[in-house]
Design an enzyme around this catalytic site. Structure first.
Site, PDB file in Angstrom:
ATOM      1  N   GLY A   4       0.669  -1.361  -0.250  1.00 32.41           N
ATOM      2  CA  GLY A   4      -0.345  -0.194  -0.302  1.00 32.41           C
ATOM      3  C   GLY A   4       0.501   0.956  -0.206  1.00 32.41           C
ATOM      4  CG  ASP A  21      -0.569   1.654  -5.850  1.00 28.92           C
ATOM      5  OD1 ASP A  21      -1.306   1.496  -6.178  1.00 28.92           O
ATOM      6  OD2 ASP A  21       0.113   1.564  -5.203  1.00 28.92           O
TER       7      ASP A  21
HETATM    8  C1  LIG Z   1      -3.745   3.919  -1.079  1.00 26.16           C
HETATM    9  S1  LIG Z   1      -2.477   2.579  -1.173  1.00 26.16           S
HETATM   10  C2  LIG Z   1      -3.073   1.130  -1.577  1.00 26.16           C
HETATM   11  C3  LIG Z   1      -3.260   0.320  -2.702  1.00 26.16           C
HETATM   12  O1  LIG Z   1      -1.688   0.065  -2.946  1.00 26.16           O
HETATM   13  C4  LIG Z   1      -1.820  -1.613  -3.401  1.00 26.16           C
HETATM   14  O2  LIG Z   1      -1.682  -1.683  -3.700  1.00 26.16           O
HETATM   15  P1  LIG Z   1      -0.679  -3.246  -3.222  1.00 26.16           P
HETATM   16  O3  LIG Z   1      -1.718  -4.291  -2.643  1.00 26.16           O
HETATM   17  O4  LIG Z   1       0.465  -4.134  -4.495  1.00 26.16           O
HETATM   18  O5  LIG Z   1       0.396  -2.381  -2.590  1.00 26.16           O
HETATM   19  C5  LIG Z   1      -3.038  -0.927  -4.288  1.00 26.16           C
HETATM   20  O6  LIG Z   1      -3.214  -0.172  -5.661  1.00 26.16           O
HETATM   21  C6  LIG Z   1      -3.850   0.427  -3.683  1.00 26.16           C
HETATM   22  O7  LIG Z   1      -5.146   0.613  -4.707  1.00 26.16           O
END
Ligand SMILES: CSC[C@H]1O[C@H](OP(=O)(O)O)[C@H](O)[C@@H]1O
Length: 379
Positions: free
Chosen positions: A65, A253
Site C-alpha cells: 500500500g 500508487d
Molecule cells: C492507497 S495505497 C493502496 C494501494 O496500494 C495497493 O497496491 P498493493 O496492494 O499492490 O500495494 C493498491 O494499488 C491500493 O490502491
C-alpha cells in the site's frame, strides 16, 4: 437483491490496526510488521532486522500500500543506519523493491537525506541514525494526520455530490489502515461516512489475483461494523447497470503530473464503467502520491508480477502444490499476464481528494500547485 447479502460487521475491534512499529530490544533495533499475506486468517508479525528482510517483505506484499510503503521505506533506512549497514545500498535496494508506488522512494529519500545531513554536520554515525529515525517517525505521524484530513474532505465531497446520504460506495483493492499510518485513504472516507450514519453499503471488489479486497478490505470493514458486501471483480458492471453504485472510491500508487492515476489493476475499467453510468469516480491519496517528475500515465512504470499469482490460488496454509506454492487453477506451464496496476486518465476522474483538499477537475496546473505547496516540483 443484494440486501440479504449485506453484512454488518461482527467484529468491534478498533479500526486502527498496528501495521508497523519500531522497537529497540537489547539485541538491537527492529521493525515489526503485520504480515498482510497471512490476513484475514492469521494475525502474524514479521520482525525485520535489516533492509534485505524488509525488501523481501515489500516484494511479497507482507507490507504493502503506497503510503505505508513510504513509511516502511523510511524506517528501513533508519534500520540500516542504526545497525551500521551501508545506508546508500539499503536505500537503493528499498527503492527498487517495487517500482510503481512513488511513496516508497519519497519515504526512502526523506530518511536518507536526513541521515546524510546529520552525518555531514556531525561526522557521527549515531547522529545520522537518530536523524533517519526521526524522519521516519515524522512521516509516520504526518500520514496519520493526512488520513484524517482526507477522510473529512472526502466525506464533504460525497455529501456535495450525493445529497441525501445513504451512500453506496464501491471500492477496489485495499486502502484502509493496512496501507497507512492512520485509517487509510479511500477506506478512511467510507469509515467517516459510516460513523456519520451516511454509508448505506460498501461494495468490496475482491481484487484478483492477490485478493486485497476480499482478504483485507473485508477484514477492515468487518472490524468497523459497517454494512459491506463482497463481489467478484467481474460483477461490478452488473452493479452499475442495476443502479446500485453511487460513487467509486479508490486509492492510488502514483499520480503523474498530468493527473493520470496508477492504482491496482482493475481500477481503469471501473473508471470507464463509472463514466458510462454517470457515477463519480474519486481517487483519495496524500499529496506525496503526486509525482511531478512523472509527466504522464505512459511514463509510469507498472509493476509486472509473477504469473503464478494468476495461475494459482495461494494461501499460507496450503501445502506446496504449484510453482508458487498454491493450488493450480490453470494447467501447469500456463503463461499469465499479471500487471499489478493500471493507469486511469485524468478525464475519467471526477476528483482527487488529498489532505490539502479536493482537486476537481484534475488538471496538471492544479496538481502542480498542490505539490508546490509542499515544496515538491519536477526539478
Ligand atoms: C492507497 S495505497 C493502496 C494501494 O496500494 C495497493 O497496491 P498493493 O496492494 O499492490 O500495494 C493498491 O494499488 C491500493 O490502491
Amino acid at each position: 437483491m443484494a440486501d440479504q447479502q449485506a453484512r454488518t460487521g461482527e467484529d468491534r475491534r478498533p479500526t486502527q490496526i498496528p501495521v508497523i512499529r519500531w522497537e529497540e530490544p537489547p539485541e538491537g533495533p527492529v521493525l515489526v510488521l503485520l504480515d498482510q499475506t497471512r490476513l484475514p486468517a492469521e494475525e502474524v508479525e514479521l520482525v525485520c532486522t535489516d533492509a534485505p528482510a524488509l525488501v523481501e517483505a515489500i516484494r511479497s506484499l507482507a507490507v504493502r500500500g503506497a503510503p505505508l510503503l513510504g513509511i516502511a521505506g523510511a524506517y528501513g533506512v533508519a534500520l540500516a543506519a542504526a545497525r551500521g549497514f551501508d545506508v546508500a545500498e539499503a536505500a537503493r535496494a528499498l527503492e527498487e523493491a517495487r517500482p510503481t508506488a512513488v511513496n516508497l522512494s519519497v519515504g526512502v529519500r526523506r530518511a536518507q537525506a536526513a541521515h546524510q545531513e546529520a552525518l555531514a554536520a556531525t561526522g557521527d554515525p549515531t547522529a545520522g541514525a537518530v536523524a533517519a529515525l526521526a524522519a521516519a517517525r515524522a512521516l509516520h505521524q504526518e500520514d496519520a494526520v493526512a488520513s484524517t484530513r482526507m477522510a473529512a474532505h472526502g466525506l464533504a465531497l460525497l455529501d456535495e455530490l450525493l445529497p441525501g446520504g445513504g451512500h453506496r460506495i464501491l471500492t477496489h483493492c485495499n486502502s484502509g489502515s493496512l496501507v497507512s499510518g492512520g485509517e487509510g485513504t479511500a477506506f478512511a472516507v467510507t469509515l467517516a461516512a459510516h460513523r456519520a450514519g451516511r454509508l448505506r453499503r460498501l461494495w468490496v471488489d475482491e481484487t484478483r489475483p492477490l485478493l486485497q479486497g476480499a482478504r483485507l478490505t473485508a477484514y477492515e470493514a468487518a472490524r468497523s461494523g459497517m454494512a459491506y458486501t463482497l463481489l467478484t471483480d467481474n460483477a461490478a458492471g452488473s452493479l452499475f447497470a442495476a443502479g446500485e453504485v453511487d460513487a467509486v472510491l479508490i486509492g492510488a500508487d502514483r499520480i503523474a503530473a498530468d493527473g493520470s492515476v496508477a492504482n491496482k489493476v482493475g481500477s481503469y475499467p471501473l473508471a470507464v464503467l463509472a463514466r458510462y453510468h454517470h457515477v463519480p469516480f474519486i481517487v483519495v491519496a496524500p499529496v506525496t502520491t503526486v509525482d511531478p517528475a512523472t509527466a504522464d500515465g505512459a511514463s509510469i512504470e507498472v509493476e509486472q508480477r509473477p504469473g503464478f499469482e494468476v495461475t494459482e490460488l495461494s494461501a499460507p496454509q496450503v501445502p506446496v502444490a504449484g510453482a508458487g506454492g498454491g493450488i493450480p487453477v490453470a494447467p501447469l506451464g500456463t503463461q499469465a499476464y499479471n500487471p499489478a496496476f493500471d493507469v486511469t486518465p485524468p478525464e475519467l476522474i471526477t476528483a482527487v481528494v488529498t489532505e490539502e483538499g479536493v482537486v476537481s477537475p484534475v488538471t496538471a496546473e492544479a496538481l502542480a500547485e498542490l505539490c508546490a505547496g509542499q515544496g515538491r516540483t519536477a526539478a
